[in-house]
Every structure is written in structure tokens, then in C-alpha cells.
Motif scaffolding. Structure first.
Motif, PDB file in Angstrom:
ATOM      1  N   ILE A  80       0.792  -1.230   0.000  1.00  0.00           N
ATOM      2  CA  ILE A  80       0.000   0.000   0.000  1.00  0.00           C
ATOM      3  C   ILE A  80       0.826   1.283   0.000  1.00  0.00           C
ATOM      4  O   ILE A  80       0.298   2.354  -0.307  1.00  0.00           O
ATOM      5  N   ALA A  81       2.119   1.198   0.324  1.00  0.00           N
ATOM      6  CA  ALA A  81       2.943   2.408   0.409  1.00  0.00           C
ATOM      7  C   ALA A  81       3.093   3.094  -0.941  1.00  0.00           C
ATOM      8  O   ALA A  81       3.291   4.316  -1.006  1.00  0.00           O
ATOM      9  N   SER A  82       2.991   2.336  -2.025  1.00  0.00           N
ATOM     10  CA  SER A  82       3.183   2.902  -3.370  1.00  0.00           C
ATOM     11  C   SER A  82       1.894   3.454  -3.984  1.00  0.00           C
ATOM     12  O   SER A  82       1.904   3.931  -5.119  1.00  0.00           O
ATOM     13  N   ILE A  83       0.783   3.397  -3.253  1.00  0.00           N
ATOM     14  CA  ILE A  83      -0.470   3.980  -3.748  1.00  0.00           C
ATOM     15  C   ILE A  83      -0.290   5.495  -3.906  1.00  0.00           C
ATOM     16  O   ILE A  83       0.266   6.164  -3.034  1.00  0.00           O
ATOM     17  N   GLN A  84      -0.759   6.021  -5.019  1.00  0.00           N
ATOM     18  CA  GLN A  84      -0.629   7.453  -5.288  1.00  0.00           C
ATOM     19  C   GLN A  84      -1.664   8.248  -4.489  1.00  0.00           C
ATOM     20  O   GLN A  84      -2.832   7.866  -4.404  1.00  0.00           O
ATOM     21  N   ASP A  85      -1.223   9.341  -3.911  1.00  0.00           N
ATOM     22  CA  ASP A  85      -2.153  10.240  -3.228  1.00  0.00           C
ATOM     23  C   ASP A  85      -3.074  10.883  -4.263  1.00  0.00           C
ATOM     24  O   ASP A  85      -2.619  11.261  -5.347  1.00  0.00           O
ATOM     25  N   PRO A  86      -4.382  11.015  -3.989  1.00  0.00           N
ATOM     26  CA  PRO A  86      -5.302  11.574  -4.991  1.00  0.00           C
ATOM     27  C   PRO A  86      -5.121  13.071  -5.235  1.00  0.00           C
ATOM     28  O   PRO A  86      -5.628  13.605  -6.219  1.00  0.00           O
ATOM     29  N   GLU A  87      -4.373  13.739  -4.360  1.00  0.00           N
ATOM     30  CA  GLU A  87      -4.191  15.181  -4.498  1.00  0.00           C
ATOM     31  C   GLU A  87      -2.791  15.559  -4.976  1.00  0.00           C
ATOM     32  O   GLU A  87      -2.630  16.466  -5.801  1.00  0.00           O
ATOM     33  N   HIS A  88      -1.777  14.864  -4.473  1.00  0.00           N
ATOM     34  CA  HIS A  88      -0.390  15.189  -4.798  1.00  0.00           C
ATOM     35  C   HIS A  88       0.234  14.074  -5.646  1.00  0.00           C
ATOM     36  O   HIS A  88      -0.165  12.914  -5.549  1.00  0.00           O
ATOM     37  N   PRO A  89       1.247  14.387  -6.460  1.00  0.00           N
ATOM     38  CA  PRO A  89       1.954  13.356  -7.231  1.00  0.00           C
ATOM     39  C   PRO A  89       2.972  12.624  -6.363  1.00  0.00           C
ATOM     40  O   PRO A  89       4.154  12.506  -6.687  1.00  0.00           O
ATOM     41  N   SER A  94       5.300   8.030   1.190  1.00  0.00           N
ATOM     42  CA  SER A  94       6.149   9.215   1.304  1.00  0.00           C
ATOM     43  C   SER A  94       5.472  10.345   2.064  1.00  0.00           C
ATOM     44  O   SER A  94       6.137  11.208   2.640  1.00  0.00           O
ATOM     45  N   LEU A  95       4.146  10.341   2.084  1.00  0.00           N
ATOM     46  CA  LEU A  95       3.391  11.356   2.820  1.00  0.00           C
ATOM     47  C   LEU A  95       3.073  10.925   4.255  1.00  0.00           C
ATOM     48  O   LEU A  95       2.420  11.663   4.996  1.00  0.00           O
ATOM     49  N   SER A  96       3.511   9.723   4.619  1.00  0.00           N
ATOM     50  CA  SER A  96       3.220   9.152   5.945  1.00  0.00           C
ATOM     51  C   SER A  96       1.729   9.020   6.194  1.00  0.00           C
ATOM     52  O   SER A  96       1.271   9.072   7.348  1.00  0.00           O
ATOM     53  N   VAL A  97       0.970   8.848   5.127  1.00  0.00           N
ATOM     54  CA  VAL A  97      -0.462   8.565   5.268  1.00  0.00           C
ATOM     55  C   VAL A  97      -0.657   7.122   5.732  1.00  0.00           C
ATOM     56  O   VAL A  97      -1.577   6.811   6.493  1.00  0.00           O
ATOM     57  N   VAL A  98       0.221   6.238   5.264  1.00  0.00           N
ATOM     58  CA  VAL A  98       0.264   4.869   5.780  1.00  0.00           C
ATOM     59  C   VAL A  98       1.635   4.656   6.403  1.00  0.00           C
ATOM     60  O   VAL A  98       2.652   5.084   5.855  1.00  0.00           O
ATOM     61  N   VAL A 135      -5.469  -1.513   8.944  1.00  0.00           N
ATOM     62  CA  VAL A 135      -4.596  -0.418   8.528  1.00  0.00           C
ATOM     63  C   VAL A 135      -5.189   0.894   9.026  1.00  0.00           C
ATOM     64  O   VAL A 135      -6.349   1.207   8.724  1.00  0.00           O
ATOM     65  N   LEU A 136      -4.421   1.636   9.797  1.00  0.00           N
ATOM     66  CA  LEU A 136      -4.847   2.950  10.273  1.00  0.00           C
ATOM     67  C   LEU A 136      -4.247   4.017   9.366  1.00  0.00           C
ATOM     68  O   LEU A 136      -3.025   4.099   9.213  1.00  0.00           O
ATOM     69  N   VAL A 137      -5.112   4.807   8.746  1.00  0.00           N
ATOM     70  CA  VAL A 137      -4.694   5.835   7.791  1.00  0.00           C
ATOM     71  C   VAL A 137      -4.588   7.183   8.495  1.00  0.00           C
ATOM     72  O   VAL A 137      -5.467   7.554   9.278  1.00  0.00           O
ATOM     73  N   THR A 138      -3.510   7.920   8.207  1.00  0.00           N
ATOM     74  CA  THR A 138      -3.296   9.239   8.794  1.00  0.00           C
ATOM     75  C   THR A 138      -3.375  10.306   7.704  1.00  0.00           C
ATOM     76  O   THR A 138      -2.415  10.489   6.939  1.00  0.00           O
ATOM     77  N   PRO A 139      -4.487  11.022   7.573  1.00  0.00           N
ATOM     78  CA  PRO A 139      -4.587  12.095   6.571  1.00  0.00           C
ATOM     79  C   PRO A 139      -3.540  13.178   6.832  1.00  0.00           C
ATOM     80  O   PRO A 139      -3.124  13.382   7.978  1.00  0.00           O
ATOM     81  N   THR A 140      -3.141  13.877   5.784  1.00  0.00           N
ATOM     82  CA  THR A 140      -2.108  14.906   5.941  1.00  0.00           C
ATOM     83  C   THR A 140      -2.620  16.133   6.685  1.00  0.00           C
ATOM     84  O   THR A 140      -1.837  16.879   7.268  1.00  0.00           O
ATOM     85  N   ILE A 141      -3.942  16.351   6.672  1.00  0.00           N
ATOM     86  CA  ILE A 141      -4.547  17.442   7.432  1.00  0.00           C
ATOM     87  C   ILE A 141      -5.837  16.925   8.079  1.00  0.00           C
ATOM     88  O   ILE A 141      -6.471  16.005   7.565  1.00  0.00           O
ATOM     89  N   THR A 142      -6.221  17.529   9.187  1.00  0.00           N
ATOM     90  CA  THR A 142      -7.355  17.012   9.956  1.00  0.00           C
ATOM     91  C   THR A 142      -8.702  17.221   9.282  1.00  0.00           C
ATOM     92  O   THR A 142      -9.679  16.563   9.642  1.00  0.00           O
ATOM     93  N   HIS A 143      -8.767  18.126   8.304  1.00  0.00           N
ATOM     94  CA  HIS A 143     -10.044  18.369   7.625  1.00  0.00           C
ATOM     95  C   HIS A 143     -10.013  17.865   6.181  1.00  0.00           C
ATOM     96  O   HIS A 143     -10.784  18.337   5.341  1.00  0.00           O
TER      97      HIS A 143
END
Length: 213
Positions: A80-89, A94-98, A135-143
Motif C-alpha cells: 500500500i505504500a506505493s499507492i498514489q495520493d489523490p491530491e499530490h503526485p 512518502s506522505l506518511s499517510v500509511v 490499517v490505520l490511515v493518517t490524513p495529511t490534514i485534519t479536515h
């Protein structure tokens, strides 16, 4: 998307990400995985299953061919680490979402006498038939308004890659999102997930997210 929700996310270097990639399988998996989301991605998008016993070389013993290789938290992270973020390339890793510490595997059903004699449903005689992957997902921002989409992407990826002896539970990590409880209800509701995956626009986003996997 017209407006970027988080214009300056924290980015981890690829060298800092935990990894233990498997060597490519020598044989191609012929069948598709089972599960709620098995039809979400076209069959042509499926890659060889490194966890399937049929991936063994012909020269190996029949016992080795029948034994399913164990899967641990690092294996799940690599999926799952290689999944692309829907907002950023950028990837979710790399975004520590997972994150590796936020992945757990929990036995949900003990082995039975019938399963012990069927190597296709258990790894070894000391491991459970069914395992829940959380899997606990951590969004980059709370909103973040894309938290549900990200959770769906993680769930689709695991549903398509893991054998049917695994159940997938994706949630927003506590304290990381303002509407985590609502998002978690959506991600945990099979009917709502199935209905969401019938949305052509959403499926287009998910396919884009999984292109690099």
C-alpha cells in the motif's frame, strides 16, 4: 481538483521508508482474488500474486509448492505504500499517510482439522485460517475531504492483492481527522462501499491511485 487542500505536505524520502520487497514470482497468477472489491479493478490490472502457492518453481518439492508463504506487516506496507495520493503526485508512504507501526494482523478464526489438511487455506499448521488486516490511515490534514477516497484506495489494493483468507479493515487513525468516526463508518459499511464503487468518477480516481502498484 481545483483547490489543493494541503499545499505543503511533509514528504519522506524513499530511502527512509521501510521496505522488504519480494522477488518477482516466476509464474503468473491465473485467477482473480475473491472479496467484496474483487471486481473493482479490471482483470488485466492484476499482477502475479506473490502469496499464491502456484508461484513456486516446478523444480521445488510438492510440499514447498503447497505451502502458502506467511504474510506480515511489512508485506502489507509494501503493498500500500506505493499507492498514489489523490491530491499530490506522491505516494501514501512518502506522505506518511500509511505507516508500518499502524498496520496489524489479528487471527480471527483458529485452524480446523479440515483446514489443516488443505494447504490452500492456511500457511502452516500453527497459523490461523483467517486473519484480519487492520490499517490505520493518517490524513495529511485534519479536515481532509479525501480521507474516504484514500481509505477506499487502500482497501481496494489489499482486496485485490491478498488471498481470500485475509479480511481487510481500513480506518482513520484516532485523533488525526475531524470526522474520523463518520469516515470509519463509511469504510466499514460493505453496502456503502459497494455502492461507492459503482460511481464511474470515483473508480477513475482509484485506478489512477493504483497505477504505480
Amino acid at each position: 481538483m481545483s483547490e489543493i487542500l494541503n499545499a505543503n505536505p511533509t514528504i519522506r524520502s524513499a530511502a527512509d521508508l521501510p521496505s522488504r520487497r519480494r522477488e518477482p514470482s516466476k509464474k503468473t497468477r491465473s485467477e482473480r482474488p475473491f472479496g467484496l472489491l474483487s471486481s473493482a479493478i479490471p482483470e488485466s490490472a492484476y499482477t502475479p500474486d506473490p502469496f499464491n502457492p502456484s508461484s513456486s518453481s516446478e523444480g521445488e518439492s510438492s510440499e514447498d509448492e503447497n505451502e502458502v508463504e506467511p504474510i506480515d506487516e511489512q508485506e502489507i506496507y509494501d503493498l500500500i505504500a506505493s499507492i498514489q495520493d489523490p491530491e499530490h503526485p506522491l505516494t501514501l508512504g512518502s506522505l506518511s499517510v500509511v505507516n508500518l507501526p499502524d498496520i496489524s494482523l489479528t487471527p480471527t478464526l483458529p485452524p480446523t482439522s479440515s483446514s489443516l489438511s488443505n494447504p490452500s487455506t492456511t500457511t502452516t499448521k500453527n497459523t490461523p485460517v483467517m486473519t484480519t488486516v487492520t490499517v490505520l490511515v493518517t490524513p495529511t490534514i485534519t479536515h481532509c475531504s479525501l480521507a474516504t477516497v484514500i481509505g477506499l484506495g487502500v482497501r481496494v489494493r489489499l482486496e485485490q492483492a491478498l488471498p481470500p483468507r485475509f479480511r481487510v479493515d481500513v480506518r482513520i487513525k484516532e485523533g488525526t481527522h475531524s470526522t474520523a468516526e463518520q469516515v470509519n463508518r463509511q469504510l466499514g459499511d460493505k453496502e456503502r462501499v459497494a455502492a461507492a464503487l459503482e460511481n464511474g468518477t470515483l473508480m477513475g480516481v482509484l485506478r489512477k491511485m493504483l497505477e504505480g502498484c
